[in-house]
Design an enzyme around this catalytic site. Sequence first.
Site, PDB file in Angstrom:
ATOM      1  N   TYR A  20     -21.615 -37.414 -26.595  1.00 19.85           N
ATOM      2  CA  TYR A  20     -22.460 -37.896 -25.500  1.00 19.85           C
ATOM      3  C   TYR A  20     -23.036 -39.273 -25.849  1.00 19.85           C
ATOM      4  O   TYR A  20     -23.413 -39.526 -26.997  1.00 19.85           O
ATOM      5  CB  TYR A  20     -23.607 -36.909 -25.229  1.00 19.85           C
ATOM      6  CG  TYR A  20     -23.149 -35.580 -24.661  1.00 19.85           C
ATOM      7  CD1 TYR A  20     -22.043 -35.490 -23.822  1.00 19.85           C
ATOM      8  CD2 TYR A  20     -23.825 -34.402 -24.962  1.00 19.85           C
ATOM      9  CE1 TYR A  20     -21.622 -34.284 -23.302  1.00 19.85           C
ATOM     10  CE2 TYR A  20     -23.419 -33.179 -24.447  1.00 19.85           C
ATOM     11  CZ  TYR A  20     -22.311 -33.127 -23.616  1.00 19.85           C
ATOM     12  OH  TYR A  20     -21.891 -31.935 -23.110  1.00 19.85           O
TER      13      TYR A  20
ATOM     14  N   ASP B 146      -7.266 -30.113 -26.430  1.00 25.36           N
ATOM     15  CA  ASP B 146      -6.506 -29.689 -25.244  1.00 25.36           C
ATOM     16  C   ASP B 146      -5.576 -28.517 -25.583  1.00 25.36           C
ATOM     17  O   ASP B 146      -5.449 -27.563 -24.807  1.00 25.36           O
ATOM     18  CB  ASP B 146      -5.738 -30.834 -24.569  1.00 25.36           C
ATOM     19  CG  ASP B 146      -5.472 -32.030 -25.463  1.00 25.36           C
ATOM     20  OD1 ASP B 146      -6.138 -32.152 -26.503  1.00 25.36           O
ATOM     21  OD2 ASP B 146      -4.598 -32.840 -25.136  1.00 25.36           O
TER      22      ASP B 146
ATOM     23  N   LYS C 163     -10.189 -34.496 -31.245  1.00 27.92           N
ATOM     24  CA  LYS C 163      -9.157 -35.252 -30.547  1.00 27.92           C
ATOM     25  C   LYS C 163      -9.012 -36.602 -31.261  1.00 27.92           C
ATOM     26  O   LYS C 163      -9.098 -37.675 -30.658  1.00 27.92           O
ATOM     27  CB  LYS C 163      -9.513 -35.421 -29.066  1.00 27.92           C
ATOM     28  CG  LYS C 163      -8.283 -35.733 -28.217  1.00 27.92           C
ATOM     29  CD  LYS C 163      -8.586 -35.664 -26.738  1.00 27.92           C
ATOM     30  CE  LYS C 163      -7.436 -36.181 -25.905  1.00 27.92           C
ATOM     31  NZ  LYS C 163      -6.230 -35.343 -25.899  1.00 27.92           N
TER      32      LYS C 163
ATOM     33  N   ASP D  15     -17.578 -21.626 -22.796  1.00 27.24           N
ATOM     34  CA  ASP D  15     -17.493 -20.981 -21.472  1.00 27.24           C
ATOM     35  C   ASP D  15     -16.140 -20.294 -21.315  1.00 27.24           C
ATOM     36  O   ASP D  15     -16.045 -19.186 -20.788  1.00 27.24           O
ATOM     37  CB  ASP D  15     -17.677 -22.009 -20.345  1.00 27.24           C
ATOM     38  CG  ASP D  15     -19.122 -22.093 -19.869  1.00 27.24           C
ATOM     39  OD1 ASP D  15     -20.014 -21.756 -20.673  1.00 27.24           O
ATOM     40  OD2 ASP D  15     -19.359 -22.492 -18.714  1.00 27.24           O
TER      41      ASP D  15
ATOM     42  N   ASP E 215     -19.146 -26.952 -25.764  1.00 29.34           N
ATOM     43  CA  ASP E 215     -19.735 -26.497 -24.504  1.00 29.34           C
ATOM     44  C   ASP E 215     -18.646 -25.926 -23.601  1.00 29.34           C
ATOM     45  O   ASP E 215     -18.756 -24.825 -23.049  1.00 29.34           O
ATOM     46  CB  ASP E 215     -20.416 -27.700 -23.831  1.00 29.34           C
ATOM     47  CG  ASP E 215     -21.455 -27.271 -22.817  1.00 29.34           C
ATOM     48  OD1 ASP E 215     -21.774 -26.068 -22.769  1.00 29.34           O
ATOM     49  OD2 ASP E 215     -21.947 -28.139 -22.076  1.00 29.34           O
TER      50      ASP E 215
END
Length: 331
Positions: free
Chosen positions: A130, A195, A162, A223, A219
């Site tokens: 972020y 990914d 990544k 989920d 995050d």
Amino acid sequence: MKILVLPGDGIGPEITAATLTVLDRANALFKLELQWQHEEIGLPALKKEGTTLPARVLEAARSSEGVILGPLSTYEYPPRDRGGINPSAEFRTQLDLYANIRPAKSRLGVGLTGKPVDLVIYRENTEGFYADRNMYSGSGRIARRAFEAAMSRRRKVTAIHKANVFRISDGLWLREVRKVAQDFPRVQLEEVIVDAMAALLLRDPMRFDVIVAENMYGDILSDEASELSGGLGLGGSINAGDEYCVAQAQHGSAPDIAGKDRANPTSLILSAAMLLEWIAARRGKSALAAAAKKIDDAVDATLKNPATRTADLGGKIGTREFAEAVTAKLG
Ligand code: NAD
């Protein structure tokens, strides 16, 4: 021991009340001597006090043994200069809650794809990708917590990155993880690009045990893992540092079902149990750890019975009745 209770927005007050029903019984059974201090934050506080996080609440958190934090309708908050502070983000930075720990376990017997899931995500909470959290050197703190956890699990850590694209930022992340790994020669380190991880989690969830990820990847993947384990309302979560711990459900404030007694309170109940475990380890109080284990077992037993499931899991009972069913299983 004072625990600060902040119900938050949307379904927050309902799932917090359900969680306290369970905790009250555990408190009495295990003689934990927990006391609740209630404060209002979020939209109700904005209406009364012009801010979603009154300054005294942060101070109350600092003087508490732990915090139970309901979900927040942050998307509806005004900008900061009009009182819209995200309490969750503020706690994470102000209380240095660098580890967001999110287990995902298939408690209904199997997960969403018919395959069992039993993993835990260690998500970096205060640094990372972020824009407001940039850094030029890492601390390796979240990796250390992940490797420590792996020692009492299946001794494998999967680090998500990544670095093929974000060579500098994710390169820094991988270097820190590898450095910490050297202190844990008995734990296997696996590195997976984010990914591919999204796909591999679906294909073979039991391949993963402890997953360590920076803020945003953690995050999103948590989920996915939670949903895979059976549903978004199922996963517990704590935000922990070395001094403070905040129990907070993995999901949001679910405004679409707020006030209808339809929310599944499992996530916050399990988060509260994780908080008890965290305090037990810090204070050396075995009764708190025993209570946490008992709550976890009671939730498992309640969820295994289709007659005591909430609507999100295809069941018929409401939030309150679910809490009563878990409480009854505590004995
Ligand atoms: P959400 O997690 O609130 O809801 C997504 C879907 O899952 C909805 O259909 C909801 O009804 C369902 N759901 C979530 N929790 C449930 C539960 N315990 N029982 C049954 N069903 C449940 O995500 P969203 O709709 O994207 O966000 C709503 C609000 O929550 C937004 O304002 C967002 O900013 C906020 N949010 C807060 C947090 C937090 O406080 N930690 C986290 C995520 C989102």
